[in-house]
Design a protein around this motif. Structure first.
Motif, PDB file in Angstrom:
ATOM      1  N   ALA A  65       0.784  -1.232  -0.099  1.00  0.00           N
ATOM      2  CA  ALA A  65       0.188  -0.023  -0.163  1.00  0.00           C
ATOM      3  C   ALA A  65       0.914   1.165  -0.151  1.00  0.00           C
ATOM      4  CB  ALA A  65      -1.048  -0.080   1.112  1.00  0.00           C
ATOM      5  N   GLN A  66       1.874   1.231   0.663  1.00  0.00           N
ATOM      6  CA  GLN A  66       2.617   2.437   0.872  1.00  0.00           C
ATOM      7  C   GLN A  66       3.419   2.871  -0.378  1.00  0.00           C
ATOM      8  OE1 GLN A  66       3.339   4.694   3.031  1.00  0.00           O
ATOM      9  NE2 GLN A  66       5.056   5.775   2.029  1.00  0.00           N
ATOM     10  N   ALA A  67       3.914   1.836  -1.129  1.00  0.00           N
ATOM     11  CA  ALA A  67       4.547   1.986  -2.406  1.00  0.00           C
ATOM     12  C   ALA A  67       3.493   2.292  -3.502  1.00  0.00           C
ATOM     13  CB  ALA A  67       5.386   0.510  -3.000  1.00  0.00           C
ATOM     14  N   ARG A  68       2.252   1.608  -3.497  1.00  0.00           N
ATOM     15  CA  ARG A  68       1.245   1.908  -4.453  1.00  0.00           C
ATOM     16  C   ARG A  68       0.970   3.631  -4.460  1.00  0.00           C
ATOM     17  NH1 ARG A  68      -1.729  -2.181  -6.103  1.00  0.00           N
ATOM     18  NH2 ARG A  68      -3.492  -1.140  -6.512  1.00  0.00           N
ATOM     19  N   THR A  69       0.978   4.241  -3.129  1.00  0.00           N
ATOM     20  CA  THR A  69       0.786   5.496  -3.112  1.00  0.00           C
ATOM     21  C   THR A  69       1.981   6.581  -3.804  1.00  0.00           C
ATOM     22  OG1 THR A  69       1.656   5.992  -1.171  1.00  0.00           O
ATOM     23  CG2 THR A  69      -0.634   5.220  -0.959  1.00  0.00           C
ATOM     24  N   LEU A  70       3.087   5.905  -3.947  1.00  0.00           N
ATOM     25  CA  LEU A  70       4.307   6.752  -4.651  1.00  0.00           C
ATOM     26  C   LEU A  70       4.095   6.784  -6.003  1.00  0.00           C
ATOM     27  CD1 LEU A  70       7.272   5.341  -2.420  1.00  0.00           C
ATOM     28  CD2 LEU A  70       6.019   7.725  -2.592  1.00  0.00           C
ATOM     29  N   ILE A  71       3.515   5.887  -6.844  1.00  0.00           N
ATOM     30  CA  ILE A  71       3.413   5.740  -8.097  1.00  0.00           C
ATOM     31  C   ILE A  71       2.785   7.289  -8.838  1.00  0.00           C
ATOM     32  CG2 ILE A  71       2.598   4.860 -10.231  1.00  0.00           C
ATOM     33  CD1 ILE A  71       4.660   3.099  -8.884  1.00  0.00           C
ATOM     34  N   PRO A  72       1.767   7.686  -8.271  1.00  0.00           N
ATOM     35  CA  PRO A  72       1.338   8.936  -9.065  1.00  0.00           C
ATOM     36  C   PRO A  72       2.177   9.983  -8.368  1.00  0.00           C
ATOM     37  CG  PRO A  72      -0.518   8.012  -7.913  1.00  0.00           C
ATOM     38  CD  PRO A  72       0.804   7.123  -7.561  1.00  0.00           C
ATOM     39  N   GLN A  73       3.001  10.041  -7.495  1.00  0.00           N
ATOM     40  CA  GLN A  73       3.871  11.085  -7.014  1.00  0.00           C
ATOM     41  C   GLN A  73       5.291  11.096  -7.854  1.00  0.00           C
ATOM     42  OE1 GLN A  73       5.010  10.937  -2.824  1.00  0.00           O
ATOM     43  NE2 GLN A  73       6.321  12.575  -2.976  1.00  0.00           N
ATOM     44  N   ILE A  74       5.628   9.715  -8.360  1.00  0.00           N
ATOM     45  CA  ILE A  74       6.837   9.592  -8.893  1.00  0.00           C
ATOM     46  C   ILE A  74       6.491  10.090 -10.455  1.00  0.00           C
ATOM     47  CG2 ILE A  74       8.505   7.773  -9.917  1.00  0.00           C
ATOM     48  CD1 ILE A  74       8.029   6.382  -7.033  1.00  0.00           C
ATOM     49  N   GLY A  96      -5.383   7.335 -11.093  1.00  0.00           N
ATOM     50  CA  GLY A  96      -4.921   7.842  -9.895  1.00  0.00           C
ATOM     51  C   GLY A  96      -3.759   8.810 -10.714  1.00  0.00           C
ATOM     52  N   LEU A  97      -3.671   8.974 -11.963  1.00  0.00           N
ATOM     53  CA  LEU A  97      -2.577   9.891 -12.608  1.00  0.00           C
ATOM     54  C   LEU A  97      -3.407  10.986 -13.179  1.00  0.00           C
ATOM     55  CD1 LEU A  97      -0.526   6.933 -14.106  1.00  0.00           C
ATOM     56  CD2 LEU A  97      -0.153   8.183 -11.982  1.00  0.00           C
ATOM     57  N   PRO A  98      -3.822  12.085 -12.439  1.00  0.00           N
ATOM     58  CA  PRO A  98      -4.496  13.270 -12.991  1.00  0.00           C
ATOM     59  C   PRO A  98      -3.822  13.722 -14.348  1.00  0.00           C
ATOM     60  CG  PRO A  98      -4.148  13.648 -10.606  1.00  0.00           C
ATOM     61  CD  PRO A  98      -3.318  12.099 -10.913  1.00  0.00           C
ATOM     62  N   THR A 112      -8.288   7.702 -28.277  1.00  0.00           N
ATOM     63  CA  THR A 112      -8.113   8.666 -27.164  1.00  0.00           C
ATOM     64  C   THR A 112      -9.360   8.876 -26.353  1.00  0.00           C
ATOM     65  OG1 THR A 112      -6.277   9.537 -28.675  1.00  0.00           O
ATOM     66  CG2 THR A 112      -7.226  10.843 -26.834  1.00  0.00           C
ATOM     67  N   ARG A 113      -9.231   8.676 -25.150  1.00  0.00           N
ATOM     68  CA  ARG A 113     -10.356   9.005 -24.367  1.00  0.00           C
ATOM     69  C   ARG A 113     -10.233  10.226 -23.537  1.00  0.00           C
ATOM     70  NH1 ARG A 113      -9.876   3.675 -20.816  1.00  0.00           N
ATOM     71  NH2 ARG A 113      -9.993   5.128 -19.191  1.00  0.00           N
ATOM     72  N   ALA A 114     -11.275  10.796 -23.630  1.00  0.00           N
ATOM     73  CA  ALA A 114     -11.497  12.282 -22.899  1.00  0.00           C
ATOM     74  C   ALA A 114     -10.844  12.065 -21.438  1.00  0.00           C
ATOM     75  CB  ALA A 114     -12.621  12.833 -22.816  1.00  0.00           C
ATOM     76  N   ASP A 115     -10.141  12.983 -20.997  1.00  0.00           N
ATOM     77  CA  ASP A 115      -9.684  13.090 -19.470  1.00  0.00           C
ATOM     78  C   ASP A 115     -10.951  13.146 -18.756  1.00  0.00           C
ATOM     79  OD1 ASP A 115      -8.422  13.345 -17.049  1.00  0.00           O
ATOM     80  OD2 ASP A 115      -6.929  14.434 -17.881  1.00  0.00           O
ATOM     81  N   PRO A 116     -11.197  12.270 -17.771  1.00  0.00           N
ATOM     82  CA  PRO A 116     -12.504  12.440 -16.991  1.00  0.00           C
ATOM     83  C   PRO A 116     -12.383  13.572 -16.124  1.00  0.00           C
ATOM     84  CG  PRO A 116     -10.958  10.400 -16.458  1.00  0.00           C
ATOM     85  CD  PRO A 116     -10.385  11.081 -17.388  1.00  0.00           C
ATOM     86  N   ALA A 139       0.337  12.146  -1.762  1.00  0.00           N
ATOM     87  CA  ALA A 139       0.415  10.916  -2.698  1.00  0.00           C
ATOM     88  C   ALA A 139      -0.801  10.037  -2.505  1.00  0.00           C
ATOM     89  CB  ALA A 139       1.877  10.185  -2.179  1.00  0.00           C
ATOM     90  N   ARG A 140      -1.295   9.958  -1.465  1.00  0.00           N
ATOM     91  CA  ARG A 140      -2.620   9.239  -1.303  1.00  0.00           C
ATOM     92  C   ARG A 140      -3.872   9.856  -2.170  1.00  0.00           C
ATOM     93  NH1 ARG A 140      -2.228   7.413   5.129  1.00  0.00           N
ATOM     94  NH2 ARG A 140      -0.778   5.709   4.726  1.00  0.00           N
ATOM     95  N   LEU A 141      -3.802  11.237  -2.004  1.00  0.00           N
ATOM     96  CA  LEU A 141      -4.990  11.790  -2.775  1.00  0.00           C
ATOM     97  C   LEU A 141      -4.812  11.693  -4.062  1.00  0.00           C
ATOM     98  CD1 LEU A 141      -5.256  15.144  -0.579  1.00  0.00           C
ATOM     99  CD2 LEU A 141      -7.202  13.317  -0.784  1.00  0.00           C
ATOM    100  N   ARG A 142      -3.768  11.709  -4.616  1.00  0.00           N
ATOM    101  CA  ARG A 142      -3.543  11.475  -6.143  1.00  0.00           C
ATOM    102  C   ARG A 142      -3.719  10.250  -6.512  1.00  0.00           C
ATOM    103  NH1 ARG A 142       1.767  15.354  -5.176  1.00  0.00           N
ATOM    104  NH2 ARG A 142       0.993  17.217  -6.272  1.00  0.00           N
TER     105      ARG A 142
END
Length: 157
Positions: A65-74, A96-98, A112-116, A139-142
């Motif tokens: 879970a901790q590492a999963r929250t880092l992916i969007p941040q990275i 989770g990748l805005p 190409t899909r529209a950005d939600p 990171a969790r919010l992202r």
């Protein structure tokens, strides 16, 4: 890997070992690691030098879970420094990748899909957290698909 990338010393290595929680595995052979831990090692190796292109194949697979929250941040860090990130995702976690441009391929055609984010009726919610929890909270919010618009310190009244 750091030597192959032309790095001298261990500062970058130590940064990623700490950030990805790999300290207990520093001297473990790659073949002896679990899938998730080996995936974190690969991620750390790819980030020792800021990449121009980072390719992530199912990056959330096998991660804790901790590492999963880092992916969007990275991903955000790589793109903010001018790099590009290509992510394959079969489980829909890319939400989770805005700001991501999303493509799908069906019947041999690229769509190409529209950005939600653009279709959403957004509101802004301010949240106060302890300074020590700010990075993890963002990171969790992202990771949950929220856009973090900024961080500010509350001014004394």
């Amino acid at each position: 890997m750091a030597s192959l990338r032309g790095l001298r010393g261990n500062a970058e290595v130590d940064t990623w070992i700490e950030r990805l929680g790999l300290g207990a595995h520093r001297h473990t052979r790659l073949g002896d690691l679990s899938k998730g831990t080996a995936q974190k090692v690969g991620l750390a190796q790819s980030l020792l030098v800021p990449p121009g292109l980072l390719v992530l194949d199912e990056p959330w697979e096998g991660l804790d879970a901790q590492a999963r929250t880092l992916i969007p941040q990275i991903v955000a860090e790589v793109t903010e420094t001018g790099g590009a990130v290509l992510v394959s995702d079969h489980r829909g976690e890319i939400a989770g990748l805005p700001g991501a441009v999303r493509w799908t391929v069906s019947d041999g055609t690229l769509h190409t899909r529209a950005d939600p984010e653009e279709a959403r009726d957004d509101v802004v919610v301010e949240v106060a957290v302890r300074r020590t929890d700010a990075d993890l909270t963002m990171a969790r919010l992202r990771a949950d698909g929220h856009r973090v618009l900024g961080v500010r310190e509350e001014q004394p009244r």
